[in-house]
Scaffold this active site. Structure first.
Site, PDB file in Angstrom:
ATOM      1  N   LYS A 252       0.869  -1.178   0.000  1.00 45.38           N
ATOM      2  CA  LYS A 252       0.000   0.000   0.000  1.00 45.38           C
ATOM      3  C   LYS A 252       0.902   1.223   0.000  1.00 45.38           C
ATOM      4  O   LYS A 252       1.508   1.562   1.021  1.00 45.38           O
ATOM      5  CB  LYS A 252      -0.920   0.039   1.224  1.00 45.38           C
ATOM      6  CG  LYS A 252      -1.959  -1.072   1.284  1.00 45.38           C
ATOM      7  CD  LYS A 252      -1.455  -2.259   2.033  1.00 45.38           C
ATOM      8  CE  LYS A 252      -2.515  -3.353   2.109  1.00 45.38           C
ATOM      9  NZ  LYS A 252      -1.943  -4.617   2.613  1.00 45.38           N
ATOM     10  N   ASP A 257       4.357  13.891  -5.173  1.00 52.59           N
ATOM     11  CA  ASP A 257       5.486  14.744  -5.566  1.00 52.59           C
ATOM     12  C   ASP A 257       6.839  14.257  -5.039  1.00 52.59           C
ATOM     13  O   ASP A 257       7.811  15.019  -5.028  1.00 52.59           O
ATOM     14  CB  ASP A 257       5.259  16.198  -5.100  1.00 52.59           C
ATOM     15  CG  ASP A 257       4.088  16.851  -5.817  1.00 52.59           C
ATOM     16  OD1 ASP A 257       3.749  16.394  -6.921  1.00 52.59           O
ATOM     17  OD2 ASP A 257       3.509  17.804  -5.256  1.00 52.59           O
ATOM     18  N   HIS A 430      -6.158  -5.311  12.021  1.00 54.20           N
ATOM     19  CA  HIS A 430      -5.491  -5.440  10.720  1.00 54.20           C
ATOM     20  C   HIS A 430      -4.149  -4.715  10.687  1.00 54.20           C
ATOM     21  O   HIS A 430      -3.419  -4.787   9.710  1.00 54.20           O
ATOM     22  CB  HIS A 430      -6.405  -4.906   9.614  1.00 54.20           C
ATOM     23  CG  HIS A 430      -5.960  -5.260   8.233  1.00 54.20           C
ATOM     24  ND1 HIS A 430      -5.402  -4.339   7.352  1.00 54.20           N
ATOM     25  CD2 HIS A 430      -5.973  -6.439   7.565  1.00 54.20           C
ATOM     26  CE1 HIS A 430      -5.118  -4.933   6.209  1.00 54.20           C
ATOM     27  NE2 HIS A 430      -5.445  -6.208   6.308  1.00 54.20           N
ATOM     28  N   LYS A 432      -0.254  -3.812  11.203  1.00 57.96           N
ATOM     29  CA  LYS A 432       0.986  -4.596  11.170  1.00 57.96           C
ATOM     30  C   LYS A 432       2.107  -3.716  11.724  1.00 57.96           C
ATOM     31  O   LYS A 432       2.741  -2.954  10.987  1.00 57.96           O
ATOM     32  CB  LYS A 432       1.347  -5.043   9.743  1.00 57.96           C
ATOM     33  CG  LYS A 432       0.197  -5.742   8.985  1.00 57.96           C
ATOM     34  CD  LYS A 432      -0.507  -4.781   8.084  1.00 57.96           C
ATOM     35  CE  LYS A 432      -1.402  -5.406   7.040  1.00 57.96           C
ATOM     36  NZ  LYS A 432      -2.249  -6.479   7.394  1.00 57.96           N
ATOM     37  N   ASP A 437      11.467  -1.111  22.760  1.00 56.69           N
ATOM     38  CA  ASP A 437      12.439  -0.377  23.593  1.00 56.69           C
ATOM     39  C   ASP A 437      12.369   1.137  23.462  1.00 56.69           C
ATOM     40  O   ASP A 437      13.385   1.831  23.696  1.00 56.69           O
ATOM     41  CB  ASP A 437      13.862  -0.853  23.284  1.00 56.69           C
ATOM     42  CG  ASP A 437      14.087  -2.314  23.676  1.00 56.69           C
ATOM     43  OD1 ASP A 437      13.235  -2.878  24.387  1.00 56.69           O
ATOM     44  OD2 ASP A 437      15.109  -2.880  23.248  1.00 56.69           O
TER      45      ASP A 437
END
Length: 511
Positions: A252, A257, A430, A432, A437
């Site tokens: 995705k 520009d 959904h 990801k 740390d």
């Protein structure tokens, strides 16, 4: 219009399914009823299967894929080897590999547009010298400074920022998505794209044919061309048994520009912004880059466009910082990366493994699927056994029930090793993300499953020392309040369910 498109969808999908079914029936007929020389043919094909099995065992590939192919050949010793050869030895696979090699060479030639800051970045963050060096020196993805980052979760936040940034486009807009579907989100984007194209802005759209198999009509590129928008389809689905059909463009990417870029888990469809409810509340995440690192996503898009269309791109023509400096100042460093199933390296998996291996205090993970091989399972459990606080959030309401059953089959073993597992009670997770740390994080498109890690084209962003890292952690902690923690006791299932889960784990590479 939409009813007409639905009828086209239905006819096309039924036709494709019928052709695939007929091919399988024809192959079985040839093997089992081919001729009076059936016994000789059977012996020869069995020998072929034996040779194919040895070839599979010698391959430098994941054990899960070896196991599933060997299991198929054992179950069908006459048909299995022939089926493997038919699926794997395709000219289309080699064609894509050759195009990829050519495009990578051209990308290397464009690298002089930028100077490397790897030495400075590794000096500032010595704990991550291996991660940065691997991605830049081996995988070919530069580390950048001068980049503002903004974490956007849930999808509604990305939608709002995307519309705002699109209106500012002056030279080009590139977008590459797994799923595009008509509705409020895509229609709003398309209206702006149409206006920008009419004003002279170069607009290109690329989508995956399988991802959009039920959402866009076959002639959609021609429709967009009529609006002044260039469009191409990644790996058009054909009703032919082929391994290349497994390799989908799951990325995705939205580039404006060369100065602004978006990536993450959010596709261009209304369920991703909770205007359509399918599995409860849709929790997703995206990240926006403004500054130097956005150029990396421009390169990724142009490379994929060149691969799909077998063309050559003038990368320098799209470089936004020619003759001037990027004035954006920011904390930390940003390193976009991409992963391809056509090479021998699993970049997305290696990014996750390095985060787990390098963590000292905690690693927090969001993933819609948790179907992993031995290397990822070992990394998760070793980190937990070493005192690292490893927590994983998965969906409570899945989009694929069999996949969710397979996901839950890993819970007990992970929990007993010290990993804490949660399910998002409000609906479907959904997102990801990996965050560790308070210093590093990865946001992208790669799920913790076989398809995402080994079969799909994916992308993401590594963050080092950026303020956004803490925002990702804060969002994860807030999300835990909307989750139910899974215990080892709640993972107890019947023997029949356990056997079914074991079968799904064997079939994991196909899920």
């Amino acid at each position: 219009m939409r009813r007409k498109w639905f009828r086209i969808f239905l006819r096309r999908r039924l036709f494709v399914a019928l052709l695939l079914f007929l091919q399988v029936c024809f192959l079985i007929f040839l093997v089992s009823l081919g001729s009076k020389y059936y016994s000789i043919v059977t012996v020869l094909l069995t020998l072929v299967s034996a040779g194919v099995s040895l070839h599979i065992l010698a391959q430098n590939t994941k054990g899960g894929y070896k196991l599933i192919w060997i299991a198929i050949i054992m179950l069908f010793p006459v048909f299995g080897g022939l089926f493997y050869l038919l699926v794997k030895l395709q000219t289309s696979t080699r064609k894509y590999s050759r195009r990829l090699e050519r495009v990578l060479r051209e990308r290397c030639e464009s690298c002089p547009l930028e100077s490397s800051i790897l030495d400075r970045a590794t000096t500032d963050y010595p704990d991550y010298v291996n991660e940065m060096s691997y991605l830049e020196k081996f995988a070919g993805f530069r580390v950048y400074d001068g980049t503002e980052t903004e974490y956007l979760s849930p999808g509604e936040e990305k939608f709002s920022r995307l519309i705002e940034e699109l209106k500012k486009a002056e030279k080009y807009i590139f977008l590459e998505y797994f799923i595009i579907q008509e509705g409020v989100m895509w229609d709003s984007v398309l209206r702006i794209l149409t206006k920008k194209a009419a004003a002279g802005v170069e607009v290109r759209v690329m989508y995956d044919d399988v991802g959009c198999f039920l959402t866009l009509p076959k002639n959609y590129p021609a429709y967009l061309a009529g609006l002044g928008i260039k469009c191409t389809v990644f790996n058009p689905f054909r009703p032919v048994l082929s391994a290349i059909q497994n390799n989908r463009d799951h990325r995705k990417i939205f580039v404006i520009d060369g100065k602004v870029a978006f990536t993450g888990g959010i596709n261009l469809a209304d369920e991703y912004i909770n205007l359509v409810e399918r599995f409860g509340h849709w929790k997703d995440a995206s990240i926006m880059l403004r500054g130097r690192a956005a150029w990396s996503f421009t390169l990724m898009f142009l490379q994929m466009w060149a691969i799909v269309n077998d063309t050559t791109e003038d990368y320098a023509a799209y470089y936004p910082w020619s003759g001037r400096d990027c004035e954006i100042q920011s904390s930390g460093y940003v390193q976009p990366y991409a992963d391809s199933p056509m090479d021998t390296d699993n970049v997305g998996e290696n990014v996750y493994l390095r985060i787990l291996g390098n963590a000292k205090k905690y690693v927090y993970i969001n993933t819609p699927y948790l179907i992993v091989d031995d290397s990822m399972f070992s990394a998760l459990t070793l980190a937990a056994k070493s005192g690292v606080d490893v927590r994983i959030v998965t969906p409570c309401h899945p989009d694929k029930k069999l996949v969710h059953v397979a996901t839950r089959s890993y819970y007990r073993d992970l929990i007993e090793a010290g990993v804490r597992i949660y399910e998002y009670s409000m609906g479907f997770m959904h997102s990801k993300i990996f965050v560790a740390d308070d210093t590093t994080a990865a946001v992208g498109t790669t799920n913790l499953d076989f398809r995402s890690l080994y079969l799909h084209f994916e992308c993401g962003v590594m963050l080092y020392g950026c303020d956004t890292v803490k925002k990702i952690k804060e969002d994860f902690i807030r999300t835990l309040d909307l989750c139910e923690e899974i215990t080892a006791e709640s993972c107890r299932v019947s023997i029949i369910t356990r056997l079914f889960q074991s079968l799904l784990r064997l079939l994991a590479p196909l899920l």
